[in-house]
Design a protein around this motif. Structure first.
Motif, PDB file in Angstrom:
ATOM      1  N   ASN A 142       0.956  -1.143   0.032  1.00  0.00           N
ATOM      2  CA  ASN A 142      -0.025  -0.059   0.001  1.00  0.00           C
ATOM      3  C   ASN A 142       0.971   1.113   0.029  1.00  0.00           C
ATOM      4  N   GLY A 143       0.214   2.214  -0.572  1.00  0.00           N
ATOM      5  CA  GLY A 143       1.249   3.544  -0.441  1.00  0.00           C
ATOM      6  C   GLY A 143       1.883   3.764  -1.782  1.00  0.00           C
ATOM      7  N   ASP A 144       2.836   4.609  -1.969  1.00  0.00           N
ATOM      8  CA  ASP A 144       3.560   4.820  -2.945  1.00  0.00           C
ATOM      9  C   ASP A 144       4.976   5.498  -2.492  1.00  0.00           C
ATOM     10  N   ILE A 145       6.000   5.395  -3.430  1.00  0.00           N
ATOM     11  CA  ILE A 145       7.375   6.155  -3.438  1.00  0.00           C
ATOM     12  C   ILE A 145       7.437   6.899  -4.654  1.00  0.00           C
ATOM     13  N   THR A 146       7.968   8.067  -4.502  1.00  0.00           N
ATOM     14  CA  THR A 146       8.219   8.905  -5.806  1.00  0.00           C
ATOM     15  C   THR A 146       9.698   9.114  -5.690  1.00  0.00           C
ATOM     16  N   ILE A 147      10.549   9.288  -6.764  1.00  0.00           N
ATOM     17  CA  ILE A 147      11.799   9.828  -7.113  1.00  0.00           C
ATOM     18  C   ILE A 147      11.768  10.763  -7.994  1.00  0.00           C
ATOM     19  N   GLY A 148      12.007  12.049  -7.525  1.00  0.00           N
ATOM     20  CA  GLY A 148      12.051  13.031  -8.724  1.00  0.00           C
ATOM     21  C   GLY A 148      10.681  13.130  -9.231  1.00  0.00           C
ATOM     22  N   GLY A 149       9.675  13.013  -8.531  1.00  0.00           N
ATOM     23  CA  GLY A 149       8.288  13.133  -8.982  1.00  0.00           C
ATOM     24  C   GLY A 149       7.721  11.909  -9.882  1.00  0.00           C
ATOM     25  N   TYR A 150       8.532  11.030  -9.998  1.00  0.00           N
ATOM     26  CA  TYR A 150       8.236   9.728 -10.715  1.00  0.00           C
ATOM     27  C   TYR A 150       7.674   8.496  -9.597  1.00  0.00           C
ATOM     28  N   SER A 151       6.594   7.930  -9.843  1.00  0.00           N
ATOM     29  CA  SER A 151       6.298   6.946  -9.011  1.00  0.00           C
ATOM     30  C   SER A 151       7.024   5.630  -9.331  1.00  0.00           C
ATOM     31  N   ILE A 152       7.359   4.898  -8.206  1.00  0.00           N
ATOM     32  CA  ILE A 152       7.879   3.639  -8.467  1.00  0.00           C
ATOM     33  C   ILE A 152       7.229   2.692  -8.984  1.00  0.00           C
ATOM     34  N   GLU A 154      10.878   3.090 -14.635  1.00  0.00           N
ATOM     35  CA  GLU A 154      11.871   3.236 -15.296  1.00  0.00           C
ATOM     36  C   GLU A 154      12.744   4.713 -15.169  1.00  0.00           C
ATOM     37  N   GLU A 155      11.634   5.892 -15.197  1.00  0.00           N
ATOM     38  CA  GLU A 155      12.078   6.893 -15.017  1.00  0.00           C
ATOM     39  C   GLU A 155      12.510   7.216 -13.647  1.00  0.00           C
ATOM     40  N   ALA A 156      11.822   6.629 -12.515  1.00  0.00           N
ATOM     41  CA  ALA A 156      12.151   6.841 -11.166  1.00  0.00           C
ATOM     42  C   ALA A 156      13.615   5.987 -10.823  1.00  0.00           C
ATOM     43  N   ALA A 157      13.614   4.646 -11.355  1.00  0.00           N
ATOM     44  CA  ALA A 157      15.070   4.062 -11.169  1.00  0.00           C
ATOM     45  C   ALA A 157      16.187   4.609 -11.830  1.00  0.00           C
ATOM     46  N   ALA A 158      15.944   5.427 -12.859  1.00  0.00           N
ATOM     47  CA  ALA A 158      17.065   5.997 -13.471  1.00  0.00           C
ATOM     48  C   ALA A 158      17.732   7.031 -12.688  1.00  0.00           C
ATOM     49  N   GLN A 159      16.970   7.465 -11.693  1.00  0.00           N
ATOM     50  CA  GLN A 159      17.695   8.552 -10.843  1.00  0.00           C
ATOM     51  C   GLN A 159      18.356   7.742  -9.580  1.00  0.00           C
ATOM     52  N   ILE A 160      18.520   6.584  -9.601  1.00  0.00           N
ATOM     53  CA  ILE A 160      18.792   6.113  -8.403  1.00  0.00           C
ATOM     54  C   ILE A 160      20.289   5.316  -8.529  1.00  0.00           C
ATOM     55  N   LEU A 220      19.899  10.243  -6.561  1.00  0.00           N
ATOM     56  CA  LEU A 220      19.712   9.764  -5.228  1.00  0.00           C
ATOM     57  C   LEU A 220      20.708   8.456  -5.000  1.00  0.00           C
ATOM     58  N   LEU A 221      21.564   8.644  -3.990  1.00  0.00           N
ATOM     59  CA  LEU A 221      22.455   7.330  -3.837  1.00  0.00           C
ATOM     60  C   LEU A 221      21.898   6.669  -2.434  1.00  0.00           C
ATOM     61  N   ILE A 222      21.707   5.384  -2.635  1.00  0.00           N
ATOM     62  CA  ILE A 222      20.917   4.482  -1.558  1.00  0.00           C
ATOM     63  C   ILE A 222      21.936   3.412  -0.800  1.00  0.00           C
ATOM     64  N   LEU A 223      22.349   3.531   0.175  1.00  0.00           N
ATOM     65  CA  LEU A 223      23.429   2.568   0.809  1.00  0.00           C
ATOM     66  C   LEU A 223      22.815   1.873   2.003  1.00  0.00           C
ATOM     67  N   ASP A 224      22.668   0.689   2.114  1.00  0.00           N
ATOM     68  CA  ASP A 224      21.903  -0.053   3.270  1.00  0.00           C
ATOM     69  C   ASP A 224      23.144  -0.731   3.911  1.00  0.00           C
TER      70      ASP A 224
END
Length: 305
Positions: free
Chosen positions: A60-70, A75-81, A155-159
């Motif tokens: 449920n819910g949503d995640i947006t990256i640079g205005g694009y929904s995952i 593809e547009e969202a993932a290109a920024q990650i 956006l750089l994501i580090l776990d």
């Protein structure tokens, strides 16, 4: 002017076999900062990251990256990650350079100049031609960061990036991430359960437990200065001091008053006290450490997935 969020988590929930792993998590991340995601092991950090990068579906819910929904524009969202989830995977019997070259072939528009740029950014210039199996864990971590940065993500994501690193390696990684935000304008999202390191590394920290977001703490001002939320003034007359600072959030504690405010406000308060004839014998920051705050909010326990 207020910056628009680069990342938005909007009521994000993940359920597996009837069990809620992440529960209605909502927060925004503004550009150009190091944003920490802090919680005990099993709190839901990696699950959240897997949803952010599209490795796990959102219930449920949503995640947006640079205005694009995952969910709807992956593809547009993932290109920024750029991301390292758990451990960076490398070909150990190739050099660091050839690992980056191999990855660059899979991404459009990555030039030789860009490869050299990220190598210098993460401080591997003198060892990039050596085989990866000769690298320390910290060097492999930095090579993973270089790989994730090749396509210039926003956006750089580090776990859990400091897992297994010695103190020197942790310090180096912290310095490189700070350089990254300053020199490339990259926003960094980093998860960890290491309280002291998050306090030193991050500008803002979101705290999660049992899959629920329980608090967000700003640790630095926009200029990068550490924030002191509470300060003690040791004064000659508590009553007069309280009256002169009645426009602020202030309380008495023995022979001192406790106020909340940033460093600029503290200087103004001191001037007002002196102007009111109150003698100030000392000014001391009394903010709890992030560790104290975290243990207070979570009860010091561990979660179990």
């Amino acid at each position: 002017m207020k910056q628009e969020p680069l990342v938005r988590l909007l009521g994000v929930t993940k359920k597996v076999s009837g069990k809620v792993l992440v529960d209605d998590v909502t927060f925004d991340i503004t550009p150009g900062q190091i944003f920490g995601f802090l919680g005990p092991n099993g709190a839901g950090k990696t699950t959240t990251i897997r949803m952010m990068v599209g490795l796990m579906s959102i219930s449920n819910g949503d995640i947006t990256i640079g205005g694009y929904s995952i969910r709807t524009h992956y593809e547009e969202a993932a290109a920024q990650i750029g991301a390292i989830v758990e451990n960076p995977e490398m070909y150990k019997f190739l050099s660091g350079y050839h690992n980056l070259k191999h990855f660059a072939r899979m991404m459009p528009g990555i030039s030789e100049a860009r490869i050299q740029e990220v190598v210098e950014l993460v401080g591997l210039g003198s060892r990039i031609r050596d085989k990866v199996h000769t690298y320390s864990l910290g060097m492999r971590q930095r090579l993973g960061v270089a790989q994730a940065l090749l396509h210039q993500p926003k956006l750089l994501i580090l776990d859990e990036p400091t897992n297994g690193l010695d103190p020197q390696g942790i310090r180096e990684l912290r310095d490189y991430l700070r350089r990254l935000t300053q020199e490339e304008g990259t926003t960094v999202f980093v998860s960890s359960h290491l309280l002291s390191e998050m306090e030193l590394m991050c500008d803002t920290v979101a705290i999660i437990r049992h899959g629920k977001l329980i608090d967000i703490r700003k640790l630095r001002t926009e200029e990068g200065e550490r924030m002191f939320e509470e300060t003690a003034f040791i004064v000659s007359d508590v009553g007069v001091a309280l009256q002169s600072l009645n426009a602020y959030e202030v309380r008495a504690l023995g022979d001192r008053i406790i106020v909340r405010g940033n460093p600029d406000m503290i200087a103004d308060m001191n001037a007002e006290l002196v102007g009111a004839g109150v003698r100030v014998f000392g000014i001391q920051p009394v903010t709890q450490s992030l560790e104290d705050q975290f243990l207070e909010m979570t009860g010091g326990g561990h979660d179990v997935e």
